[in-house]
Design an enzyme around this catalytic site. Structure first.
Site, PDB file in Angstrom:
ATOM      1  N   ARG A  11      23.464  53.643  10.153  1.00  0.00           N
ATOM      2  CA  ARG A  11      24.591  54.514  10.465  1.00  0.00           C
ATOM      3  C   ARG A  11      24.085  55.931  10.690  1.00  0.00           C
ATOM      4  O   ARG A  11      23.158  56.374  10.025  1.00  0.00           O
ATOM      5  CB  ARG A  11      25.599  54.502   9.309  1.00  0.00           C
ATOM      6  N   HIS A  12      24.719  56.627  11.631  1.00  0.00           N
ATOM      7  CA  HIS A  12      24.442  58.056  11.795  1.00  0.00           C
ATOM      8  C   HIS A  12      25.096  58.782  10.624  1.00  0.00           C
ATOM      9  O   HIS A  12      26.273  59.119  10.668  1.00  0.00           O
ATOM     10  CB  HIS A  12      25.060  58.584  13.098  1.00  0.00           C
ATOM     11  N   VAL A  13      24.333  59.012   9.593  1.00  0.00           N
ATOM     12  CA  VAL A  13      24.916  59.690   8.427  1.00  0.00           C
ATOM     13  C   VAL A  13      23.827  60.497   7.730  1.00  0.00           C
ATOM     14  O   VAL A  13      22.662  60.096   7.697  1.00  0.00           O
ATOM     15  CB  VAL A  13      25.555  58.651   7.460  1.00  0.00           C
TER      16      VAL A  13
END
Ligand SMILES: *[C@@H]1O[C@H](CO)[C@@H](O)[C@H](O)[C@H]1NC(C)=O
Ligand SMILES: *[C@@H]1O[C@H](CO)[C@@H](O)[C@H](O)[C@H]1NC(C)=O
Ligand SMILES: *[C@@H]1O[C@H](CO)[C@@H](O)[C@H](O)[C@H]1NC(C)=O
Ligand SMILES: *[C@@H]1O[C@H](CO)[C@@H](O)[C@H](O)[C@H]1NC(C)=O
Length: 340
Positions: free
Chosen positions: A158-160
């Site tokens: 995830r882009h996190v």
């Protein structure tokens, strides 16, 4: 380092929320540029841990360099991991979290994970949330719970920004990420934003001026899209992916942010790959995390797995493109000079 790919159940966290991504484009560019700076700073920090301060001249001289040298910081991350015996103790080694930084080959990497998860017998969970990297406390808690709830072994992408699991009383999974030359990343992101906008229907499109904006001009004219100011807050930075959810992580050139990012890399990231050296990245991943990556190198070279490459990338003026010659860095530094 890589998390498993999982194409299965889509949980609420994984739902794609295309919200107003368009409006985030300019921010993304800013973040990219900032990220470049941050990477450099991190490299500097690694060489010189006592100082987190950003020295323009140092970077200038460091920038007139061979490709290898230019990538020294990034590489030091990778090589660190080769020589550095990572301490897996106290971590949940059955779970892998790829908190992927955008425009660093993450689509390719997670596709590899997705494929490998089948052969290697783990679940991979791919997130379609692209624009929610900064989480408030309850969102972080939910994220942590969700990761912990899934049966092991498993992996997530995830882009996190980095999430501190111990803050919620949980054992941290292993983290991995991939970085790339910051200038290349900015340029890539700049054109990717425009190519993506072009694919949209006329209605949601930004104006013609924005669509046709010239990159050099953008840099030279101190356009906010291409300007990063020390102390400014940019959520497009690369550094927060390693630093975390603390607001200070978003502050451009904040010494604490750099220090924290380095701490987290040492403690939680057995591998930080480099896009420019995919071969080494994949080999290190295979060797360090065979359970998640065995066969990654072969898969990468034997299949058409390289995805999400921007075929519409316009010609970039030589001056900008010639990273090796340092031209783009001069432009970049010019921006900084104007800004500070
Ligand atoms: C960069 O390095 C090359 C060779 O090392 C040198 O010839 C050139 O003058 C340098 N450029 C700058 C701007 O320092
Ligand atoms: C890694 O270790 C080997 C053997 O000790 C050494 O030759 C090499 O230079 C080291 N690499 C780095 C980047 O420190
Ligand atoms: C994570 O949270 C723990 C517990 O609150 C704290 O001791 C630790 O310093 C935090 N680490 C990071 C990297 O924020
Ligand atoms: C990466 O590995 C492939 C397959 O072995 C090889 O053909 C290619 O030349 C390598 N690339 C680099 C940059 O070393």
């Amino acid at each position: 380092m890589y998390v498993r790919l999982y194409m299965g159940p889509v949980v609420e966290e994984m739902v794609h929320v295309p919200v107003s991504f368009q409006r985030l484009w300019p921010i993304c560019i800013l973040v990219l540029v900032t990220t470049l700076f941050l990477i450099y700073t991190v490299l500097n920090l690694m060489k010189n841990p006592s100082t987190g301060s950003f020295n323009l001249r140092k970077i200038t001289s460091g920038r007139n360099c061979s490709t290898t040298e230019c990538l020294a910081i990034d590489h030091s991350v990778v090589t660190n991991n080769i020589n550095f015996s990572f301490d897996f103790r106290g971590l949940d080694v059955d779970k892998l979290l790829y908190n992927r930084a955008p425009k660093c080959g993450s689509t390719t990497i997670y596709s590899i994970m997705q494929k490998l998860s089948v052969d290697l017998g783990y679940q991979h969970y791919n997130s379609k949330i692209y624009n929610k990297k900064l989480l408030d406390e309850s969102q972080q808690r939910r994220f942590v719970k969700r990761v912990k709830r899934m049966p092991s072994p498993c992996s997530f992408d995830r882009h996190v920004f980095f999430v501190n699991f111990s803050q919620f009383g949980e054992t941290s999974p292993l983290y991995i990420n991939v970085v790339r030359d910051p200038v290349e990343r900015i340029v890539s992101s700049y054109f990717y934003r425009r190519a993506a906008a072009k694919r949209r229907a006329n209605q949601g499109r930004p104006n013609e001026y924005w669509m046709n904006k010239n990159f050099e001009q953008c840099v030279l004219s101190s356009d906010p899209e291409c300007t990063f100011i020390d102390g400014g807050i940019y959520s497009v930075l690369l550094l927060p992916y390693f630093c975390g959810q603390d607001r200070r992580c978003l502050i451009h050139n904040h010494p604490w942010a750099l220090w924290q990012a380095k701490q987290n890399i040492q403690r939680f990231y057995p591998v930080v790959g480099v896009l420019e050296d995919m071969n080494t990245t994949l080999i290190v991943l295979e060797n360090t995390l065979p359970r998640f990556f065995r066969g990654a190198f072969k898969l990468y070279h034997n299949t058409e797995i390289r995805r999400n490459q921007n075929t519409r990338k316009k010609e970039v003026a030589e001056e900008i493109k010639d990273v090796k010659g340092g031209g783009s860095y001069k432009l970049y530094l010019l921006t900084i000079n104007n800004a500070s």
